[in-house]
Design an enzyme around this catalytic site. Sequence first.
Site, short mmCIF file in Angstrom:
data_model
loop_
_atom_site.label_atom_id
_atom_site.label_comp_id
_atom_site.label_asym_id
_atom_site.label_seq_id
_atom_site.Cartn_x
_atom_site.Cartn_y
_atom_site.Cartn_z
N LYS A 86 0.82 -1.22 0.00
CA LYS A 86 0.00 0.00 0.00
C LYS A 86 0.85 1.27 0.00
O LYS A 86 0.60 2.19 -0.77
CB LYS A 86 -0.94 0.02 1.22
CG LYS A 86 -1.97 -1.06 1.23
CD LYS A 86 -2.92 -0.94 2.40
CE LYS A 86 -2.28 -1.01 3.76
NZ LYS A 86 -1.73 -2.30 4.15
N ARG A 96 -10.70 0.37 7.91
CA ARG A 96 -10.37 -1.03 8.16
C ARG A 96 -11.57 -1.84 8.61
O ARG A 96 -11.46 -3.05 8.78
CB ARG A 96 -9.25 -1.14 9.19
CG ARG A 96 -7.93 -0.63 8.65
CD ARG A 96 -6.81 -0.93 9.58
NE ARG A 96 -5.54 -0.53 8.97
CZ ARG A 96 -4.38 -0.73 9.52
NH1 ARG A 96 -4.30 -1.33 10.69
NH2 ARG A 96 -3.29 -0.34 8.92
N ARG A 117 10.97 -6.42 6.11
CA ARG A 117 10.81 -5.00 6.44
C ARG A 117 11.21 -4.75 7.90
O ARG A 117 11.85 -3.75 8.20
CB ARG A 117 9.36 -4.56 6.19
CG ARG A 117 9.13 -3.07 6.46
CD ARG A 117 7.74 -2.64 6.09
NE ARG A 117 6.79 -2.99 7.14
CZ ARG A 117 5.48 -2.77 7.07
NH1 ARG A 117 4.97 -2.22 5.98
NH2 ARG A 117 4.68 -3.09 8.06
N ARG A 142 11.16 -1.83 12.64
CA ARG A 142 9.80 -1.67 13.16
C ARG A 142 9.47 -2.81 14.12
O ARG A 142 9.53 -3.98 13.74
CB ARG A 142 8.78 -1.64 12.02
CG ARG A 142 8.56 -0.26 11.48
CD ARG A 142 7.50 -0.18 10.41
NE ARG A 142 6.19 -0.66 10.81
CZ ARG A 142 5.12 -0.57 10.03
NH1 ARG A 142 5.22 -0.02 8.84
NH2 ARG A 142 3.96 -1.04 10.42
N ARG A 162 -1.76 -9.52 13.43
CA ARG A 162 -2.25 -8.46 12.52
C ARG A 162 -3.01 -9.06 11.35
O ARG A 162 -4.02 -8.51 10.90
CB ARG A 162 -1.08 -7.60 12.03
CG ARG A 162 -0.54 -6.69 13.13
CD ARG A 162 0.81 -6.10 12.79
NE ARG A 162 0.75 -5.21 11.64
CZ ARG A 162 1.81 -4.91 10.89
NH1 ARG A 162 2.99 -5.43 11.16
NH2 ARG A 162 1.69 -4.09 9.87
#
Length: 190
Positions: A14, A89, A128, A134, A145
């Site tokens: 995204k 969401r 990532r 992160r 998630r």
Amino acid sequence: MLNIVIFGAPGSGKGTQSEKIVEKYGINHISTGDVLRAEIKNNTELGKTAKSYIDQGQLIPDSLMIDILASVLDSFKDSKGVIFDGFPRTIAQAEALKKMLSERGQEVKVMLDLEVPEDELMTRLIKRGKESGRADDNEETIKKRLVVYHSQTAPLIDWYKKEGVYAHINGLGNLETITADICKAIDAAK
């Protein structure tokens, strides 16, 4: 106004595709993830509240997100439109977004659904996490998630289909091909 919702599981691309859309169409980008990370980094009250939800792999309350989005949207002067990245969401959020835009004489023109197989999402997010540091990109939190995404977010596909603005995008493969498919969907919706 060219208002776009970009949709997909964590790691579906995204953010990457949003950058390309902003560049091509000259619209603004609202990434709820970026907005929330800035609040957390600045240790604001909203940031502290949001962090407690995010650390558990949960979504933050709708009322907080709508207030933030309305404020950010209203801050854009002479905007050609906005791409909403990471919001809505849930169906309740989609309805709240529709109402907020309607109050401003606007609407969502297209909802882009970036579909990527779950094993690829896991690979991308772990990578990532290693590259960016992160904290929420670890295997345990990623699994949570994805469960939240599938249970709470996936029903939005049907909601946006009923709204007549849904566009399926294959999010696996060559970056340029995915971007070209997205541009076709946007151009058809304008």
